[in-house]
Enzyme design. Structure first.
Site, PDB file in Angstrom:
ATOM      1  CB  ALA A   1      65.900  -8.321  27.657  1.00 21.01           C
TER       2      ALA A   1
ATOM      3  CE  LYS B   1      71.404  -3.802  24.172  1.00 22.75           C
ATOM      4  NZ  LYS B   1      70.642  -4.263  25.341  1.00 22.75           N
TER       5      LYS B   1
ATOM      6  N   GLY C   1      61.196  -2.365  36.675  1.00 25.82           N
ATOM      7  CA  GLY C   1      62.300  -2.525  35.726  1.00 25.82           C
ATOM      8  C   GLY C   1      63.275  -1.358  35.641  1.00 25.82           C
TER       9      GLY C   1
ATOM     10  CB  ILE D   1      62.801  -6.013  31.264  1.00 24.38           C
ATOM     11  CG1 ILE D   1      61.940  -6.316  30.028  1.00 24.38           C
ATOM     12  CG2 ILE D   1      63.476  -7.268  31.774  1.00 24.38           C
ATOM     13  CD1 ILE D   1      62.772  -6.564  28.779  1.00 24.38           C
TER      14      ILE D   1
ATOM     15  CG  ASN E   1      75.228  -3.739  27.916  1.00 27.04           C
ATOM     16  OD1 ASN E   1      76.361  -4.151  28.194  1.00 27.04           O
ATOM     17  ND2 ASN E   1      74.337  -3.477  28.855  1.00 27.04           N
TER      18      ASN E   1
ATOM     19  N   GLY F   1      59.776 -14.601  27.363  1.00 21.80           N
ATOM     20  CA  GLY F   1      60.505 -13.922  26.299  1.00 21.80           C
ATOM     21  C   GLY F   1      61.770 -14.683  25.938  1.00 21.80           C
TER      22      GLY F   1
ATOM     23  CB  SER G   1      72.231   5.723  28.392  1.00 20.73           C
ATOM     24  OG  SER G   1      71.723   4.414  28.501  1.00 20.73           O
TER      25      SER G   1
ATOM     26  N   GLY H   1      64.173 -12.892  23.601  1.00 26.04           N
ATOM     27  CA  GLY H   1      64.988 -11.897  22.892  1.00 26.04           C
ATOM     28  C   GLY H   1      66.302 -11.657  23.624  1.00 26.04           C
TER      29      GLY H   1
ATOM     30  CG  ASP I   1      71.520  -5.656  28.998  1.00 20.90           C
ATOM     31  OD1 ASP I   1      71.586  -4.496  29.426  1.00 20.90           O
ATOM     32  OD2 ASP I   1      71.400  -5.922  27.782  1.00 20.90           O
TER      33      ASP I   1
HETATM   34  P1  ATR Z   1      64.916  -7.589  23.256  1.00 20.85           P
HETATM   35  O1  ATR Z   1      66.211  -7.843  22.568  1.00 20.85           O
HETATM   36  O2  ATR Z   1      64.797  -6.195  23.822  1.00 20.85           O
HETATM   37  O3  ATR Z   1      64.552  -8.626  24.243  1.00 20.85           O
HETATM   38  P2  ATR Z   1      63.398  -8.662  21.028  1.00 20.85           P
HETATM   39  O4  ATR Z   1      64.549  -9.463  20.595  1.00 20.85           O
HETATM   40  O5  ATR Z   1      62.613  -7.956  19.972  1.00 20.85           O
HETATM   41  O6  ATR Z   1      63.798  -7.551  22.085  1.00 20.85           O
HETATM   42  O7  ATR Z   1      62.417  -9.610  21.870  1.00 20.85           O
HETATM   43  C1  ATR Z   1      61.142  -9.256  22.200  1.00 20.85           C
HETATM   44  C2  ATR Z   1      60.456 -10.380  22.985  1.00 20.85           C
HETATM   45  O8  ATR Z   1      59.096  -9.992  23.214  1.00 20.85           O
HETATM   46  C3  ATR Z   1      60.388 -11.701  22.231  1.00 20.85           C
HETATM   47  O9  ATR Z   1      60.448 -12.753  23.161  1.00 20.85           O
HETATM   48  C4  ATR Z   1      59.026 -11.634  21.565  1.00 20.85           C
HETATM   49  O10 ATR Z   1      58.453 -12.876  21.242  1.00 20.85           O
HETATM   50  P3  ATR Z   1      58.748 -13.568  19.791  1.00 20.85           P
HETATM   51  O11 ATR Z   1      60.106 -14.182  19.898  1.00 20.85           O
HETATM   52  O12 ATR Z   1      57.671 -14.550  19.626  1.00 20.85           O
HETATM   53  O13 ATR Z   1      58.692 -12.444  18.787  1.00 20.85           O
HETATM   54  C5  ATR Z   1      58.224 -10.981  22.668  1.00 20.85           C
HETATM   55  N1  ATR Z   1      56.986 -10.351  22.169  1.00 20.85           N
HETATM   56  C6  ATR Z   1      56.864  -9.153  21.553  1.00 20.85           C
HETATM   57  N2  ATR Z   1      55.565  -8.902  21.251  1.00 20.85           N
HETATM   58  C7  ATR Z   1      54.844  -9.983  21.671  1.00 20.85           C
HETATM   59  C8  ATR Z   1      53.437 -10.335  21.670  1.00 20.85           C
HETATM   60  N3  ATR Z   1      52.504  -9.518  21.135  1.00 20.85           N
HETATM   61  N4  ATR Z   1      53.084 -11.522  22.216  1.00 20.85           N
HETATM   62  C9  ATR Z   1      54.007 -12.346  22.760  1.00 20.85           C
HETATM   63  N5  ATR Z   1      55.342 -12.080  22.794  1.00 20.85           N
HETATM   64  C10 ATR Z   1      55.761 -10.919  22.272  1.00 20.85           C
END
Ligand code: ATR
Length: 282
Positions: free
Chosen positions: A138, A71, A246, A223, A92, A134, A22, A136, A108
């Site tokens: 994002a 966040k 991304g 992303i 954010n 995912g 940033s 998380g 975002d």
């Molecule tokens: P952000 O806020 O940046 O999205 P986060 O909250 O840490 O980061 O989320 C990371 C995402 O990547 C989650 O969906 C995570 O899956 P889990 O909820 O099961 O942890 C996913 N992720 C990270 N490593 C992974 C892996 N080796 N296999 C599958 N999913 C993974």
């Protein structure tokens, strides 16, 4: 570029913050527009996040961006939340308003949509179901943005099913939860595939996903921007899909903050992309 005693101030709060792009992005725009202002990295420990945000008006800051891991704490600290920040529970962008009030927003989802619109001309959320990998922060912002933009369905796939279920409950609307084992099947009939996990990042694990059920007209986006062309995007291109990297999401999510703090609407250009890519060693 030098600044005066009247310079406008903004920055990014994170822990650690050294990896943040940033300052490069905002520094580029400040120079481009000849603005008397500065955007600085602010390394703030998790336990100090609230105090640091509260100090912004006292220090004369116009506002800050907030990055990992602050966040959620920022959402609990600010005085007002925009609709997306409210729904995602994550802020954010913080703007210091009159009387030191802190206004929190989440750009975002906006950055994600703007990037898709400019990278895949003619793409519309209403074109069909979207698959988001995912659950998380994002993924939350992206799912909410897609539904708000008119996606008829968002299928959320996550390794940890309970987290996907929580996302569906919190965001509401047409969200379908899919188990990790069923992820390849979930692609059938989808118009958009989004990787919203960190899988595929340089030096990390890659996303194992068979694309054969994905229709040829579907757009694929990620992303992850380091590398710019992730294994997922490479595989999608090889199958003839339109792909969007991304990096643009990162650049577009920065625009609303810059406009609020410095009073100029900044643009995402090829020159800005090159400038940031040089920093990524790409
Ligand atoms: P952000 O806020 O940046 O999205 P986060 O909250 O840490 O980061 O989320 C990371 C995402 O990547 C989650 O969906 C995570 O899956 P889990 O909820 O099961 O942890 C996913 N992720 C990270 N490593 C992974 C892996 N080796 N296999 C599958 N999913 C993974």
């Amino acid at each position: 570029m030098t600044i005066s005693g009247k310079a406008k101030l903004a920055g990014v709060i994170g822990w650690p913050v050294g990896h943040s792009l940033s300052p490069r992005v905002h520094g580029y725009w400040l120079a481009e527009h000849g603005i008397d202002g500065a955007y600085v990295p602010l390394q703030v420990r998790p336990e100090d996040c609230r105090a640091a945000l509260r100090a912004l008006p006292k220090l004369g800051f116009a506002g800050v961006n907030v990055t990992v891991p602050h966040k959620q704490m920022a959402a609990k600290t600010v005085d007002t939340l925009d609709a997306v920040a409210e729904r995602t529970g994550a802020v954010n962008t913080v703007v210091v308003e009159a009387h030191g009030r802190l206004a929190g927003s989440n750009t975002d989802g906006y950055g994600f949509l703007e990037n898709l619109k400019s990278g895949a001309k003619g793409w519309k959320a209403s074109a069909g179901a979207a698959v988001v990998i995912g659950a998380g922060g994002a993924a939350r912002a992206i799912t909410a943005a897609l539904l708000d933009a008119g996606a008829p369905e968002v299928r959320v796939v996550n390794r940890t099913l309970a987290r996907a279920r929580r996302l569906a409950k919190d965001i509401g609307g047409a969200v379908t939860v899919v188990t990790w084992a069923d992820r390849a099947e979930a692609l059938a009939g989808a118009a958009l595939l989004v990787n919203a996990t960190s899988l595929g990042m340089k030096g990390g694990h890659s996303l194992e996903l068979d694309l054969k059920r994905l229709g040829k007209a579907a757009v694929v986006t990620d992303i992850v921007y380091a590398p710019l062309v992730t294994p997922l995007l490479k595989a999608a291109t090889a199958r003839g899909h339109k792909t969007v990297d991304g990096l643009g999401m990162l650049l577009h999510q920065a625009r609303p903050g810059f406009r609020r703090w410095f009073g100029v609407e900044p643009k995402v250009t090829a020159a800005l992309r090159d400038f940031v890519l040089a920093d990524l060693g790409a």
